[in-house]
Write an enzyme that holds these catalytic residues in place. Structure first.
Site, PDB file in Angstrom:
ATOM      1  N   TYR A  54       0.806  -1.210   0.000  1.00 47.15           N
ATOM      2  CA  TYR A  54       0.000   0.000   0.000  1.00 47.15           C
ATOM      3  C   TYR A  54       0.843   1.265   0.000  1.00 47.15           C
ATOM      4  O   TYR A  54       0.443   2.296  -0.494  1.00 47.15           O
ATOM      5  CB  TYR A  54      -0.900  -0.020   1.232  1.00 47.15           C
ATOM      6  CG  TYR A  54      -2.217   0.637   0.978  1.00 47.15           C
ATOM      7  CD1 TYR A  54      -2.745   0.701  -0.309  1.00 47.15           C
ATOM      8  CD2 TYR A  54      -2.947   1.203   2.016  1.00 47.15           C
ATOM      9  CE1 TYR A  54      -3.958   1.305  -0.541  1.00 47.15           C
ATOM     10  CE2 TYR A  54      -4.168   1.796   1.781  1.00 47.15           C
ATOM     11  CZ  TYR A  54      -4.668   1.841   0.500  1.00 47.15           C
ATOM     12  OH  TYR A  54      -5.858   2.441   0.260  1.00 47.15           O
ATOM     13  N   ASP A 148      18.986  12.005  -0.253  1.00 49.55           N
ATOM     14  CA  ASP A 148      18.442  11.154   0.816  1.00 49.55           C
ATOM     15  C   ASP A 148      19.599  10.634   1.671  1.00 49.55           C
ATOM     16  O   ASP A 148      20.594  10.127   1.131  1.00 49.55           O
ATOM     17  CB  ASP A 148      17.718   9.921   0.229  1.00 49.55           C
ATOM     18  CG  ASP A 148      16.456  10.278  -0.540  1.00 49.55           C
ATOM     19  OD1 ASP A 148      15.986  11.428  -0.401  1.00 49.55           O
ATOM     20  OD2 ASP A 148      15.947   9.415  -1.287  1.00 49.55           O
ATOM     21  N   ILE A 149      19.449  10.751   2.989  1.00 50.86           N
ATOM     22  CA  ILE A 149      20.528  10.332   3.896  1.00 50.86           C
ATOM     23  C   ILE A 149      20.895   8.857   3.674  1.00 50.86           C
ATOM     24  O   ILE A 149      22.062   8.499   3.557  1.00 50.86           O
ATOM     25  CB  ILE A 149      20.108  10.532   5.368  1.00 50.86           C
ATOM     26  CG1 ILE A 149      20.058  12.031   5.688  1.00 50.86           C
ATOM     27  CG2 ILE A 149      21.083   9.831   6.326  1.00 50.86           C
ATOM     28  CD1 ILE A 149      19.551  12.358   7.052  1.00 50.86           C
ATOM     29  N   LYS A 187      14.271  25.499 -11.686  1.00 55.05           N
ATOM     30  CA  LYS A 187      15.063  25.732 -10.466  1.00 55.05           C
ATOM     31  C   LYS A 187      15.237  24.458  -9.627  1.00 55.05           C
ATOM     32  O   LYS A 187      16.339  24.153  -9.155  1.00 55.05           O
ATOM     33  CB  LYS A 187      14.400  26.838  -9.630  1.00 55.05           C
ATOM     34  CG  LYS A 187      15.220  27.277  -8.425  1.00 55.05           C
ATOM     35  CD  LYS A 187      16.505  27.998  -8.824  1.00 55.05           C
ATOM     36  CE  LYS A 187      16.241  29.477  -9.082  1.00 55.05           C
ATOM     37  NZ  LYS A 187      17.372  30.152  -9.733  1.00 55.05           N
ATOM     38  N   CYS A 380      -3.945 -16.289  -7.316  1.00 58.58           N
ATOM     39  CA  CYS A 380      -3.412 -16.629  -5.996  1.00 58.58           C
ATOM     40  C   CYS A 380      -4.499 -16.568  -4.917  1.00 58.58           C
ATOM     41  O   CYS A 380      -5.317 -17.466  -4.828  1.00 58.58           O
ATOM     42  CB  CYS A 380      -2.203 -15.748  -5.679  1.00 58.58           C
ATOM     43  SG  CYS A 380      -1.143 -16.483  -4.433  1.00 58.58           S
ATOM     44  N   HIS A 506       1.202 -16.539 -10.143  1.00 62.32           N
ATOM     45  CA  HIS A 506       0.984 -15.145 -10.568  1.00 62.32           C
ATOM     46  C   HIS A 506       1.338 -14.978 -12.049  1.00 62.32           C
ATOM     47  O   HIS A 506       2.494 -14.682 -12.367  1.00 62.32           O
ATOM     48  CB  HIS A 506       1.853 -14.206  -9.731  1.00 62.32           C
ATOM     49  CG  HIS A 506       1.390 -14.069  -8.328  1.00 62.32           C
ATOM     50  ND1 HIS A 506       0.499 -13.103  -7.928  1.00 62.32           N
ATOM     51  CD2 HIS A 506       1.670 -14.804  -7.226  1.00 62.32           C
ATOM     52  CE1 HIS A 506       0.253 -13.239  -6.635  1.00 62.32           C
ATOM     53  NE2 HIS A 506       0.955 -14.264  -6.184  1.00 62.32           N
ATOM     54  N   GLU A 508       0.684 -12.622 -13.984  1.00 65.26           N
ATOM     55  CA  GLU A 508       0.920 -11.221 -14.385  1.00 65.26           C
ATOM     56  C   GLU A 508       2.397 -10.896 -14.578  1.00 65.26           C
ATOM     57  O   GLU A 508       2.749 -10.008 -15.353  1.00 65.26           O
ATOM     58  CB  GLU A 508       0.282 -10.243 -13.380  1.00 65.26           C
ATOM     59  CG  GLU A 508       0.902 -10.196 -11.976  1.00 65.26           C
ATOM     60  CD  GLU A 508       0.292 -11.202 -11.007  1.00 65.26           C
ATOM     61  OE1 GLU A 508      -0.210 -12.244 -11.466  1.00 65.26           O
ATOM     62  OE2 GLU A 508       0.342 -10.948  -9.791  1.00 65.26           O
TER      63      GLU A 508
HETATM   64  N1  GLN Z   1      -2.322 -15.052   1.395  1.00 66.87           N
HETATM   65  C1  GLN Z   1      -2.345 -16.138   0.491  1.00 66.87           C
HETATM   66  C2  GLN Z   1      -1.221 -17.127   0.765  1.00 66.87           C
HETATM   67  O1  GLN Z   1      -0.293 -16.810   1.444  1.00 66.87           O
HETATM   68  C3  GLN Z   1      -2.280 -15.656  -0.937  1.00 66.87           C
HETATM   69  C4  GLN Z   1      -0.991 -14.993  -1.304  1.00 66.87           C
HETATM   70  C5  GLN Z   1      -1.061 -14.190  -2.575  1.00 66.87           C
HETATM   71  O2  GLN Z   1      -2.142 -13.879  -3.069  1.00 66.87           O
HETATM   72  N2  GLN Z   1       0.072 -13.808  -3.102  1.00 66.87           N
HETATM   73  O3  GLN Z   1      -1.257 -18.244   0.270  1.00 66.87           O
END
Ligand code: GLN
Length: 540
Positions: A54, A148-149, A187, A380, A506, A508
């Site tokens: 987030y 940045d420090i 600037k 997932c 995943h 994606e």
């Molecule tokens: N929280 C779920 C798990 O740990 C799904 C994880 C996720 O969606 N990447 O299996």
């Protein structure tokens, strides 16, 4: 000998360094050079796996199971070269190694210091990228903003490398466009260049990030204050299609300029195929609306690979895409606004996630997709919640749940994987990275992948509980993808529906412009069919 390009950023974070770094990589790749990357993140976490998506955006998972910064996703999407955990370096990793060596007595008698022990370790890790694949050019992106420090040791290491290697420093900084007067204000950029010089680094190239293309006087002014010829100043202006940035920069001569400064053979870049792909993103085709129902929808960077995968699949099929972000927690609270988005969408996607918050909202969204036969893709956590929904509403298992949310559920249809029970450490301990998935012939998954074996990236602790496999399949849920030993569910589908599929992995992370990932391509194809049905209904 490898050559090193350092990319630094000024004025604000998220100025677009990642895109510029990836674009430089693309331009050099199109000239026949092999390119590798190192993204430096100056936070103390060992990796991005323990960060909140987030506030920090998505965790990008590499083939070798690295939980890394989302910029690695841009490198992969632009260059289509797989990254590894070694392509992301954090302060945590540097200190972990230096302290390990100190404890092992490798520095006996010495006072262990930032310069040279820490900076030496940073340089070792930068060079390790070069050694691993023997790339011609290594692009090192220093995260955050100059000044940045926490980033100081990294700038110091970069400065030292200027003496030791062939290097080029690219500074990406914001130029503010004042709409009221139509002026470009430089600037802040000038200050960031000065801040960079305070670290001992003089940029070789400045890329001005701006809302629109800077004019000639602005370019000259930036050059003058940057002590650079005006040919060394480029502009990365806003574009709707992020994949266009390499074309924009190359057209301004960035490739030629870099080739000259790094004494590379100046071959002509061949970006014709890339240009063709970029054009597909400007399609005037039908509009498909996909609802993405998740917990982090207020910061869409949390779902950046999903967003891009949907774009790739839409562009490929000549469709325009609108993502309707649906907040799962609001769905839980019966928000009419969020519901109407789910109703309006031509397809619903439930992405990965963790924890109880919002999970019931996701289950409601999946129920709507299943009962109204709307194209659905679960990823997932999305697969896990689809199994919970099916168990409750088709199998009639009241109170079925994942033990991630409800330890005392009477029907733990999703449960912790056995090997996870022994694990107490949190960092890097999930089932991670690329693993084989065996696909059953004659299923939707097989139709999409046209293969009985695929490799996909994972990041989870829970799975479909083997004790419920028989019950679930008996009621019509098809396990179309399994782990090679047959005990772990990787893909589920409902053949009675138009498009209802979910993956434990995943997908994606493997989608590329011009090469959409199959389950996303299938989702958009099914959603396009819905657009046509809706059109006919409107006409009648
Ligand atoms: N929280 C779920 C798990 O740990 C799904 C994880 C996720 O969606 N990447 O299996």
């Amino acid at each position: 000998m490898p050559k090193y390009i350092f990319v630094t950023g000024g004025v604000i974070s998220s100025v677009g360094k990642g895109t510029v770094a990836a674009s430089i990589g693309k331009i050099l790749q199109s000239r026949g050079y092999s390119v590798d990357f190192l993204k430096i993140d100056p936070y103390v976490n060992v990796d991005a796996g323990t960060l909140n998506p987030y506030s920090h955006g998505e965790v990008f998972v590499t083939d070798d199971g690295g939980e890394t910064d989302l910029d690695l996703g841009w490198y992969e999407r632009f260059l289509d070269v797989p990254m590894s955990r070694l392509n992301n370096l954090t302060t945590g990793q540097v200190f972990q190694e230096v302290i390990r060596r100190e404890r092992a007595g490798e520095y006996l008698g010495q006072c262990v210091q930032i310069v040279t022990h820490v900076t030496d370790e940073i340089k070792r890790r930068i060079r390790l990228v070069a050694e691993r694949r023997g790339a011609d050019i290594i692009i090192v992106e220093i995260g955050g903003t100059v000044g940045d420090i926490e980033a100081q040791p990294f700038y110091e290491a970069a400065r030292q490398m200027k003496l030791e290697e062939e290097t080029l420093f690219v500074h990406v900084s914001l130029v503010i466009y004042l709409k009221t007067t139509g002026e470009f204000k430089t600037k802040a950029l000038q200050h960031s260049v000065n801040e960079l010089r305070r670290t001992g680094i003089q940029p070789d190239i400045i890329v001005a990030r701006s809302e629109r293309i800077i004019d000639e006087p602005t370019r000259r002014k930036i050059a003058l204050f940057g002590t650079l010829p005006k040919e060394a100043v480029f502009c990365s202006y806003d574009t709707d299609v992020i994949y266009e940035v390499p074309l924009i920069l190359d057209q301004q001569g960035l490739g030629d300029y870099i080739a000259k400064h790094l004494s590379l053979r100046n071959v002509q870049s061949d970006l014709a195929e890339w240009r063709r792909i970029v054009e597909t993103f400007k399609s005037n085709g039908p509009l498909v609306k996909i609802a993405v129902c998740g917990k982090y929808t207020a910061l869409t960077d949390s779902y950046i690979s999903i967003k891009e995968a949907l774009k790739h699949a839409s562009a490929y099929q000549n469709a325009r895409l609108e993502i309707l972000w649906v907040d799962a927690e609001k769905v839980e609270r019966d928000s009419i606004e969020e519901f109407s988005k789910l109703e309006e969408a031509h397809g619903i996607l439930v992405p990965g996630g963790f924890g109880r918050r919002g999970s019931e909202g996701k289950i409601i969204a999946i129920n709507l997709a299943r009962t109204q036969d709307k194209p659905f893709l679960g990823i997932c956590f999305g697969l896990q919640m689809a199994v919970v929904e099916f168990s409750r509403n088709v199998l009639g298992l009241k109170g079925a749940n994942s033990t991630e949310h409800d330890q005392d559920t009477p029907h733990p249809v999703i449960d912790l994987m056995p090997e996870q029970r022994q694990t107490e450490q949190k960092g890097g301990t999930m089932r991670l990275g690329s693993l084989p998935v065996v696909i059953r012939k004659g299923t939707l998954a097989y139709k999409l992948y046209e293969s009985e074996l695929i490799h996909q990236r994972h990041r989870h602790r829970y799975e479909v509980n083997p004790a419920y496999h028989q019950k679930l399949t008996g009621a019509g849920l098809v396990f179309s993808g399994l782990s090679p030993d047959g005990r772990r569910v990787e893909i589920i589908e409902l053949p009675s529906k138009k498009y209802f599929i979910a993956t434990q992995y995943h997908p994606e992370f493997k989608s590329r412009p011009g090469k959409p990932e199959p389950v996303f391509r299938g989702l958009i194809a099914a959603a396009l069919a819905e657009v046509k049905i809706k059109d006919v209904q409107v006409k009648v």
